[in-house]
Scaffold this active site. Structure first.
Site, PDB file in Angstrom:
ATOM      1  N   LYS A 149      -7.701  -0.940  -2.819  1.00  0.00           N
ATOM      2  CA  LYS A 149      -6.975   0.115  -3.541  1.00  0.00           C
ATOM      3  C   LYS A 149      -7.582   0.367  -4.922  1.00  0.00           C
ATOM      4  O   LYS A 149      -7.271   1.348  -5.585  1.00  0.00           O
ATOM      5  CB  LYS A 149      -5.492  -0.240  -3.648  1.00  0.00           C
ATOM      6  CG  LYS A 149      -4.762  -0.198  -2.297  1.00  0.00           C
ATOM      7  CD  LYS A 149      -3.305  -0.637  -2.447  1.00  0.00           C
ATOM      8  CE  LYS A 149      -2.530  -0.704  -1.138  1.00  0.00           C
ATOM      9  NZ  LYS A 149      -1.981   0.591  -0.696  1.00  0.00           N
ATOM     10  N   LYS A 174       1.341   0.713  -6.381  1.00  0.00           N
ATOM     11  CA  LYS A 174       1.121   0.322  -4.988  1.00  0.00           C
ATOM     12  C   LYS A 174       0.792  -1.163  -4.984  1.00  0.00           C
ATOM     13  O   LYS A 174       0.542  -1.733  -6.037  1.00  0.00           O
ATOM     14  CB  LYS A 174      -0.030   1.124  -4.385  1.00  0.00           C
ATOM     15  CG  LYS A 174      -1.274   1.186  -5.292  1.00  0.00           C
ATOM     16  CD  LYS A 174      -2.376   2.047  -4.701  1.00  0.00           C
ATOM     17  CE  LYS A 174      -2.148   3.516  -4.813  1.00  0.00           C
ATOM     18  NZ  LYS A 174      -1.962   4.186  -3.538  1.00  0.00           N
ATOM     19  N   ARG A 175       0.809  -1.801  -3.814  1.00  0.00           N
ATOM     20  CA  ARG A 175       0.434  -3.204  -3.773  1.00  0.00           C
ATOM     21  C   ARG A 175      -0.948  -3.416  -4.368  1.00  0.00           C
ATOM     22  O   ARG A 175      -1.787  -2.535  -4.306  1.00  0.00           O
ATOM     23  CB  ARG A 175       0.462  -3.720  -2.318  1.00  0.00           C
ATOM     24  CG  ARG A 175       1.849  -3.955  -1.771  1.00  0.00           C
ATOM     25  CD  ARG A 175       2.591  -5.032  -2.521  1.00  0.00           C
ATOM     26  NE  ARG A 175       1.980  -6.334  -2.286  1.00  0.00           N
ATOM     27  CZ  ARG A 175       2.561  -7.346  -1.675  1.00  0.00           C
ATOM     28  NH1 ARG A 175       3.790  -7.240  -1.214  1.00  0.00           N
ATOM     29  NH2 ARG A 175       1.929  -8.493  -1.512  1.00  0.00           N
ATOM     30  N   HIS A 212      -1.941   0.293  11.666  1.00  0.00           N
ATOM     31  CA  HIS A 212      -1.802   0.633  10.242  1.00  0.00           C
ATOM     32  C   HIS A 212      -3.007   0.298   9.400  1.00  0.00           C
ATOM     33  O   HIS A 212      -3.006   0.530   8.191  1.00  0.00           O
ATOM     34  CB  HIS A 212      -0.611  -0.103   9.631  1.00  0.00           C
ATOM     35  CG  HIS A 212       0.710   0.483   9.999  1.00  0.00           C
ATOM     36  ND1 HIS A 212       1.297   1.492   9.287  1.00  0.00           N
ATOM     37  CD2 HIS A 212       1.552   0.205  11.025  1.00  0.00           C
ATOM     38  CE1 HIS A 212       2.451   1.808   9.843  1.00  0.00           C
ATOM     39  NE2 HIS A 212       2.631   1.037  10.909  1.00  0.00           N
ATOM     40  N   THR A 222       1.533   6.550   1.479  1.00  0.00           N
ATOM     41  CA  THR A 222       2.724   7.403   1.450  1.00  0.00           C
ATOM     42  C   THR A 222       3.130   7.662   0.007  1.00  0.00           C
ATOM     43  O   THR A 222       3.801   8.643  -0.292  1.00  0.00           O
ATOM     44  CB  THR A 222       3.905   6.756   2.196  1.00  0.00           C
ATOM     45  OG1 THR A 222       4.051   5.404   1.756  1.00  0.00           O
ATOM     46  CG2 THR A 222       3.701   6.798   3.695  1.00  0.00           C
ATOM     47  N   LYS A 254       4.836  11.050  -2.117  1.00  0.00           N
ATOM     48  CA  LYS A 254       5.977  11.055  -3.043  1.00  0.00           C
ATOM     49  C   LYS A 254       5.585  11.714  -4.365  1.00  0.00           C
ATOM     50  O   LYS A 254       6.371  12.455  -4.957  1.00  0.00           O
ATOM     51  CB  LYS A 254       6.460   9.623  -3.293  1.00  0.00           C
ATOM     52  CG  LYS A 254       6.914   8.886  -2.040  1.00  0.00           C
ATOM     53  CD  LYS A 254       7.102   7.384  -2.331  1.00  0.00           C
ATOM     54  CE  LYS A 254       7.135   6.569  -1.051  1.00  0.00           C
ATOM     55  NZ  LYS A 254       6.922   5.119  -1.293  1.00  0.00           N
TER      56      LYS A 254
HETATM   57  C1  LIG Z   1       5.866   4.268  -1.178  1.00  0.00           C
HETATM   58  C2  LIG Z   1       5.865   2.865  -1.590  1.00  0.00           C
HETATM   59  C3  LIG Z   1       4.759   2.050  -1.317  1.00  0.00           C
HETATM   60  C4  LIG Z   1       3.511   2.563  -0.646  1.00  0.00           C
HETATM   61  O1  LIG Z   1       2.608   3.049  -1.633  1.00  0.00           O
HETATM   62  P1  LIG Z   1       1.082   3.396  -1.266  1.00  0.00           P
HETATM   63  O2  LIG Z   1       0.580   4.055  -2.518  1.00  0.00           O
HETATM   64  O3  LIG Z   1       1.125   4.347  -0.119  1.00  0.00           O
HETATM   65  O4  LIG Z   1       0.407   2.122  -0.966  1.00  0.00           O
HETATM   66  C5  LIG Z   1       4.797   0.733  -1.732  1.00  0.00           C
HETATM   67  N1  LIG Z   1       5.870   0.230  -2.374  1.00  0.00           N
HETATM   68  C6  LIG Z   1       6.941   0.987  -2.670  1.00  0.00           C
HETATM   69  C7  LIG Z   1       8.087   0.382  -3.406  1.00  0.00           C
HETATM   70  C8  LIG Z   1       6.988   2.326  -2.279  1.00  0.00           C
HETATM   71  O5  LIG Z   1       8.070   3.054  -2.553  1.00  0.00           O
END
Ligand SMILES: *Cc1c(COP(=O)(O)O)cnc(C)c1O
Length: 793
Positions: free
Chosen positions: A529, A523-524, A335, A631, A635
């Site tokens: 990032k 995101k985290r 990952h 991911t 979304k």
């Molecule tokens: C989808 C999702 C992530 C992943 O987000 P990235 O932008 O791909 O890092 C992290 N936390 C939550 C709650 C999510 O739904």
């Protein structure tokens, strides 16, 4: 005869009576939630049992993951069972609103971010495709911490999803096993959560292990009034499943974490082997014909020596026979390429925690050295680089690749980087083992549940097959030039933005303008990032507006949501910075609401379901090469946000599918970064030369901003211009990418006002999201790695 609504009402009534001894008119939302959930469990229990029996004799895939970020279950289960409308009506009859009943459920936050959410989406796809498989993980008492923002700083408080019990898992004490550590044994008690599919009767299982002590209480100590001593063993055992490590992509070198890893993988393997023996006896050569185990990152890789232990020590196989089986059973998903995230264990600690596993790991290491010596007799340096044990560290990623038949990356670009850069020598050694499986997300949660308004429009236009066959989305593309359809989409977007605005006002106390551009980065929090790049640009825009009050822009609302690992000071500094800039801008009357900045506290799956559908712009701005897939980007795309991002991770495939002209790509590419590094990158150059950049960066140290004496901002400043013992200055190229970031934001701001063209672009993104369903990903894993087939009950 009662009709089905009356029957449903009676069932809820009965459950509320059994659980709480209350009548419906006395019950509160939480009690209704629990009663209703029990009704659903009752509804599926026969099918759940049937599914389990059906799978017993088939080949199954087991997904080993330290994290499952499930979020709430009720709403999703109602939709998947097709009961949502009926339940909504029944609840209204008894004076409850379905949304508030759903909101009574705590998120199952058993994960940090993308990796854990991927596991959750995979569970949904597996069952919806009727695939024989099961998840295995840990039933953490406390999942990911709750984030509070106090005076702009992140404050962590414990998450307590089990506070009012746990309606969605059932314990199976008859299947408990014992796990042995260097310092004693613990019991592993399984808790099963049903995973309900959409449009199928199949119900799969997520099995989570809870740690318990062998002895309940030291009665002698208790009678001697040594109460802490009396519970010492109990606490030591229960500590193992007490808490999810709240770190993301860095290796937390903690003994307890290694214990967690061994605990759940050992318990799961014992479980799998026992069930295998029930059906096939001791013909273990057949194991790979019936069992595939996917290792989600390196966290469960200790399963490889553990299966060797079970086969050799317990079942009496010869080492060679056992190894041939192990190598055909496991597959590993990589990952990340961030070196700090590649797990390595200090041998001293490993030997202390799991002494027998250490011996086995050493033997695997020596066996691999033999292989390397045969293959590369003259290349000692290479053998050293590839060694599983190097010095006093055990490299779990190397153990994973050697001990499995497949290693996959999670997006095309990421897999290419693995094959040709990061794991080049491994790819040379085992070319047939490397494959790509681009991540996906479940459209059931992220579109059908999160955005019922858009879902309804889609179904009106192309029917409802998209819910289980997301490639159908392509049929929407022909409406991209249909003004009526595009206007309806824009109205829906506007409605979702109003809903989010209301949610923001309720939860954050900030009023935002739903007509403004919603530009969202959720995101985290991590340096790669680059939330810092985003907030730098906002600060620059603010300074420009202050200097030039007649400057015309379309109003923008910048929304952030992010948790930082508690010990990650730069990430925490960035959170404080975002909050401070938000304070300044939101309270500056001169800005006249042209920009607003919102930091959404406690970003989690439930708030995510509000945020993704309301976005105009999806911020995916990681340093090229660093985000394995992402991911969140997917979304956003399927909810009609345009990607503003670098050519990184799955962004590359998103623009491949939807067209680069329908998204906003900026910044350095992987190759350009490699070149710049070779040439020697000096961040002082953009710092000095790019107009306005110095002013922004200097704000960290010149008194424009105030971190309350914590030194956090100075540290951020130094990370960019000075570097540190462990890295070059500006290792993530924030300053180098600033100018292109700003230019592209300007373009977005202009183009947003042409609503029709914008709507068309968003629509093309939605229409081309088909590839990013986790159904597609899981179908590929099933066919190409696990070799399992649909088993519909
Ligand atoms: C989808 C999702 C992530 C992943 O987000 P990235 O932008 O791909 O890092 C992290 N936390 C939550 C709650 C999510 O739904």
């Amino acid at each position: 005869m009662k009709n089905s609504k009356e029957l449903l009402k009676t069932k809820i009534e009965n459950q509320v009576e059994i659980l709480f001894n209350k009548s419906l008119d006395e019950a509160n939302a939480l009690e209704i939630y629990q009663g209703l959930s029990n009704v659903l469990l009752e509804t599926i229990s026969k099918d759940w049992l049937k599914t389990r029996k059906r799978y017993e004799t088939e080949k199954q895939a087991f997904y080993f993951s330290a994290e499952f970020l499930m979020g709430r279950a009720l709403g999703n289960n109602l939709i998947n069972l097709g009961l949502d409308k009926e339940v909504k009506e029944v609840l209204e009859e008894i004076g409850f609103d379905l949304n508030s009943v759903e909101a009574a459920e705590e998120d199952a936050g058993l994960g940090n971010g993308g990796l854990g959410r991927l596991a959750a989406c995979f569970m949904d796809s597996l069952v919806t495709l009727n695939l024989p498989g099961q998840g295995y993980g840990i039933k953490y008492k406390n999942g990911i911490f709750k984030q509070k923002i106090v005076d702009g700083f992140q404050v962590e408080t414990p998450e307590t999803w089990l506070k009012y019990g746990d309606v969605w898992t059932i314990s199976r004490p008859s299947e408990e096993v014992v796990v042995e550590f260097g310092d004693g044994k613990v019991r592993a008690v399984p808790y099963d959560m049903p995973v309900i599919g959409y449009g199928t009767k199949n119900v799969n299982t997520l099995r989570l292990w809870k740690a318990k002590s062998i002895n309940e209480l030291n009665l002698k100590a208790f009678n001697d009034q040594k109460y802490d001593e009396a519970l010492k063993e109990v606490n030591r055992a229960e500590d193992i499943s007490r808490i999810l490590y709240p770190n993301d992509s860095t290796n937390e070198g903690k003994k307890l974490r290694l214990k967690q890893q061994y605990f759940f993988t050992s318990a799961s393997l014992q479980d799998i082997i026992r069930k295998f023996k029930n059906i096939h006896g001791t013909d273990f050569k057949k194991l790979p014909e019936f069992v595939s185990i996917q290792l989600n990152d390196t966290h469960p890789v200790i399963a490889i020596p553990e299966l060797m232990r079970i086969l050799c020590d317990v079942e009496g196989l010869l080492w060679k026979e056992a190894w041939a089986i192990v190598e055909k059973t496991f597959a590993y998903t990589n990952h990340t390429i961030l070196s700090e995230a590649l797990e390595k264990w200090w041998i001293g600690l490993y030997e202390e925690v799991v002494p027998r596993i250490f011996q086995i790991t050493e033997r695997i290491h020596f066996q691999f050295l033999d292989l390397l010596e045969k293959k590369y007799p003259k290349d000692r340096a290479r053998r050293e680089r590839m060694s599983i044990i190097q010095g006093d560290l055990i490299h779990m990623a190397w153990l994973a690749i050697y001990g499995s038949f497949a290693t996959n990356g999670v997006a095309a670009l990421h897999t290419d980087i693995l094959k040709h850069i990061e794991l080049k020598e491994w790819y040379e050694l085992f070319p047939e083992r490397f494959l790509n499986k681009t991540n996906g997300i479940t459209q059931r949660r992220w579109l059908l549940e999160a955005n019922p308004e858009l879902s309804k429009l889609i179904t009106e236009l192309i029917g409802d097959k998209w819910i289980t066959d997301f490639s159908q989305m392509k049929n929407l593309e022909k409406y991209a030039t249909d003004k009526r359809v595009i206007n309806r989409f824009l109205e829906i977007k506007s409605e979702k933005k109003k809903q989010l605005a209301q949610f923001i006002e309720e939860t954050q106390g900030i009023k935002v303008n739903p007509e403004s551009i919603f530009d969202i980065q959720i995101k985290r929090l991590h340096e790669y990032k680059r939330q810092l790049l985003n907030i730098f640009h906002i600060l620059d825009l603010y300074y420009r507006l202050k200097k030039n009050p007649t400057m015309k822009i379309h109003p923008v609302t910048y929304i952030f949501g992010a948790k930082s690992a508690p010990g990650y000071m730069r990430a925490k500094g960035t959170i404080r910075l975002i909050n401070e800039v938000a304070q300044i801008i939101n309270n500056d009357v001169e800005i006249k609401d042209m920009i607003k900045v919102v930091f959404m506290e406690n970003y989690n799956v439930s708030s995510a379901q509000f945020l993704f559908p309301a976005a105009d712009i999806s911020e995916q701005i990681s340093t090229a090469g660093k985000e394995a897939s992402g991911t969140g980007n997917m979304k956003f795309m399927i909810n009609g946000a345009l990607t503003f991002g670098t050519l990184d991770g799955a962004n590359v495939e998103i623009v491949e599918e939807a067209g680069v002209e329908n998204n906003y790509i900026f910044g350095l590419k992987v190759g350009e970064i490699e070149e710049l590094k070779k040439k020697g990158y000096n961040p002082k150059t953009p710092y000095k030369e790019i107009e306005g950049l110095k002013r922004v960066v200097d704000s960290l140290i010149d008194g424009s901003l105030d971190d309350e004496g914590t030194g956090l901002y100075k540290e951020l400043y130094d990370s960019l211009l000075k570097g540190a013992s462990w890295h070059e200055p500006d290792q993530y190229f924030v300053l180098e990418d600033f100018e292109d970031f700003r230019k592209t934001q300007e373009k977005i701001n202009k183009e947003f006002t042409d609503r029709e063209t914008w709507g068309k672009k968003a629509w093309i993104n939605i229409s081309n999201g088909g590839k990013f369903s986790s159904d597609r990903t899981i179908d590929e894993y099933a066919k190409e790695i696990w070799k399992i087939t649909s088993q519909k009950i």
